[in-house]
Design a protein around this motif. Sequence first.
Motif, PDB file in Angstrom:
ATOM      1  N   GLU A  17      40.527   7.562  34.174  1.00 59.90           N
ATOM      2  CA  GLU A  17      41.722   7.192  33.664  1.00 59.90           C
ATOM      3  C   GLU A  17      41.158   7.158  32.166  1.00 59.90           C
ATOM      4  N   GLN A  18      39.927   7.080  31.736  1.00 61.38           N
ATOM      5  CA  GLN A  18      39.543   7.219  30.072  1.00 61.38           C
ATOM      6  C   GLN A  18      39.419   8.802  29.733  1.00 61.38           C
ATOM      7  N   HIS A  19      39.922   9.764  30.458  1.00 62.53           N
ATOM      8  CA  HIS A  19      39.792  11.121  30.184  1.00 62.53           C
ATOM      9  C   HIS A  19      41.189  11.510  29.557  1.00 62.53           C
ATOM     10  N   PRO A  20      41.276  12.560  28.391  1.00 63.93           N
ATOM     11  CA  PRO A  20      39.855  13.107  28.036  1.00 63.93           C
ATOM     12  C   PRO A  20      39.069  12.215  27.089  1.00 63.93           C
ATOM     13  N   LEU A  21      37.614  12.518  26.905  1.00 61.91           N
ATOM     14  CA  LEU A  21      36.670  11.643  26.562  1.00 61.91           C
ATOM     15  C   LEU A  21      35.512  12.254  25.600  1.00 61.91           C
ATOM     16  N   LEU A  22      35.448  11.827  24.307  1.00 58.71           N
ATOM     17  CA  LEU A  22      34.550  12.165  23.542  1.00 58.71           C
ATOM     18  C   LEU A  22      33.247  11.549  23.559  1.00 58.71           C
ATOM     19  N   LEU A  23      32.235  11.903  23.553  1.00 55.14           N
ATOM     20  CA  LEU A  23      30.841  11.042  23.635  1.00 55.14           C
ATOM     21  C   LEU A  23      30.375  11.629  22.357  1.00 55.14           C
ATOM     22  N   LEU A  24      29.844  10.678  21.409  1.00 51.55           N
ATOM     23  CA  LEU A  24      29.056  10.775  20.235  1.00 51.55           C
ATOM     24  C   LEU A  24      28.150   9.532  19.822  1.00 51.55           C
ATOM     25  N   SER A  25      27.385   9.879  19.076  1.00 54.66           N
ATOM     26  CA  SER A  25      26.425   8.779  18.590  1.00 54.66           C
ATOM     27  C   SER A  25      26.191   8.637  17.098  1.00 54.66           C
ATOM     28  N   ALA A  26      26.374   7.572  16.567  1.00 51.99           N
ATOM     29  CA  ALA A  26      26.287   7.638  15.112  1.00 51.99           C
ATOM     30  C   ALA A  26      24.870   7.796  14.551  1.00 51.99           C
ATOM     31  N   SER A  27      23.990   7.400  15.514  1.00 55.93           N
ATOM     32  CA  SER A  27      22.324   7.526  15.223  1.00 55.93           C
ATOM     33  C   SER A  27      21.644   8.814  15.515  1.00 55.93           C
ATOM     34  N   GLY A  28      22.442   9.658  16.246  1.00 59.80           N
ATOM     35  CA  GLY A  28      21.919  11.243  16.515  1.00 59.80           C
ATOM     36  C   GLY A  28      22.514  11.621  17.967  1.00 59.80           C
ATOM     37  N   THR A  29      21.664  12.488  18.364  1.00 54.94           N
ATOM     38  CA  THR A  29      22.061  13.377  19.524  1.00 54.94           C
ATOM     39  C   THR A  29      21.258  12.926  20.718  1.00 54.94           C
ATOM     40  N   HIS A  30      20.244  12.017  20.501  1.00 54.84           N
ATOM     41  CA  HIS A  30      19.428  11.691  21.715  1.00 54.84           C
ATOM     42  C   HIS A  30      20.031  10.787  22.897  1.00 54.84           C
ATOM     43  N   GLU A  31      20.817   9.858  22.290  1.00 55.13           N
ATOM     44  CA  GLU A  31      21.337   8.687  23.131  1.00 55.13           C
ATOM     45  C   GLU A  31      22.465   9.571  23.999  1.00 55.13           C
ATOM     46  N   VAL A  32      23.369  10.339  23.383  1.00 54.07           N
ATOM     47  CA  VAL A  32      24.351  11.109  24.238  1.00 54.07           C
ATOM     48  C   VAL A  32      23.827  12.313  25.046  1.00 54.07           C
ATOM     49  N   GLY A  33      22.601  12.525  24.594  1.00 53.97           N
ATOM     50  CA  GLY A  33      21.891  13.688  25.289  1.00 53.97           C
ATOM     51  C   GLY A  33      21.503  13.103  26.375  1.00 53.97           C
ATOM     52  N   THR A  34      20.817  12.013  26.442  1.00 55.32           N
ATOM     53  CA  THR A  34      19.948  11.524  27.516  1.00 55.32           C
ATOM     54  C   THR A  34      21.434  11.096  28.565  1.00 55.32           C
ATOM     55  N   ILE A  35      22.507  10.524  28.268  1.00 59.48           N
ATOM     56  CA  ILE A  35      23.413  10.136  28.981  1.00 59.48           C
ATOM     57  C   ILE A  35      24.068  11.601  29.786  1.00 59.48           C
ATOM     58  N   VAL A  36      24.206  12.426  28.986  1.00 60.56           N
ATOM     59  CA  VAL A  36      24.748  13.855  29.614  1.00 60.56           C
ATOM     60  C   VAL A  36      23.632  14.477  30.464  1.00 60.56           C
ATOM     61  N   GLY A  37      22.401  14.397  30.197  1.00 59.70           N
ATOM     62  CA  GLY A  37      21.294  14.537  30.948  1.00 59.70           C
ATOM     63  C   GLY A  37      21.528  14.192  32.456  1.00 59.70           C
ATOM     64  N   CYS A  38      21.632  12.665  32.361  1.00 56.95           N
ATOM     65  CA  CYS A  38      21.715  11.979  33.538  1.00 56.95           C
ATOM     66  C   CYS A  38      23.029  12.476  34.580  1.00 56.95           C
ATOM     67  N   LEU A  39      23.998  12.487  33.651  1.00 56.14           N
ATOM     68  CA  LEU A  39      25.421  12.989  34.296  1.00 56.14           C
ATOM     69  C   LEU A  39      24.987  14.366  34.914  1.00 56.14           C
ATOM     70  N   ARG A  40      24.590  15.128  34.225  1.00 56.89           N
ATOM     71  CA  ARG A  40      24.221  16.691  34.707  1.00 56.89           C
ATOM     72  C   ARG A  40      23.226  16.506  36.331  1.00 56.89           C
ATOM     73  N   ARG A  41      22.532  15.571  36.279  1.00 56.18           N
ATOM     74  CA  ARG A  41      21.733  15.229  37.392  1.00 56.18           C
ATOM     75  C   ARG A  41      22.458  14.461  38.432  1.00 56.18           C
ATOM     76  N   LEU A  42      23.405  13.943  38.357  1.00 55.32           N
ATOM     77  CA  LEU A  42      24.582  13.116  39.260  1.00 55.32           C
ATOM     78  C   LEU A  42      25.371  14.521  39.560  1.00 55.32           C
ATOM     79  N   GLN A  43      25.697  15.465  38.688  1.00 56.36           N
ATOM     80  CA  GLN A  43      26.529  16.814  39.202  1.00 56.36           C
ATOM     81  C   GLN A  43      25.457  17.769  40.040  1.00 56.36           C
TER      82      GLN A  43
END
Length: 82
Positions: A17-43
């Motif tokens: 219900e929240q799609h489309p979704l944009l993931l971004l981080s004001a402090s850099g790429t590491h936080e979003v990268g970690t979330i996406v890395g976990c998503l990839r494992r889930l996938q």
Amino acid sequence: ALSRLVNAALSAVLDREQHPLLLLSASGTHEVGTIVGCLRRLQQWSLSGAIDEYRSFAAPTPRLSCEQFIETWDPDLAPPPR
């Protein structure tokens, strides 16, 4: 504590219900990268594939701590898709 934050973020990512979704981080790429890395494992991505993708977006300064979190995160504890 970090696992709870990642799981809360994944809960939002997995909520169609929240799609489309944009993931971004004001402090850099590491936080979003970690979330996406976990998503990839889930996938069902391989661990090396998830880490390689994280490194490609976190370059030139990938963090070992983020890679270790992606590696040790337990996909069985992830929230179910909605």
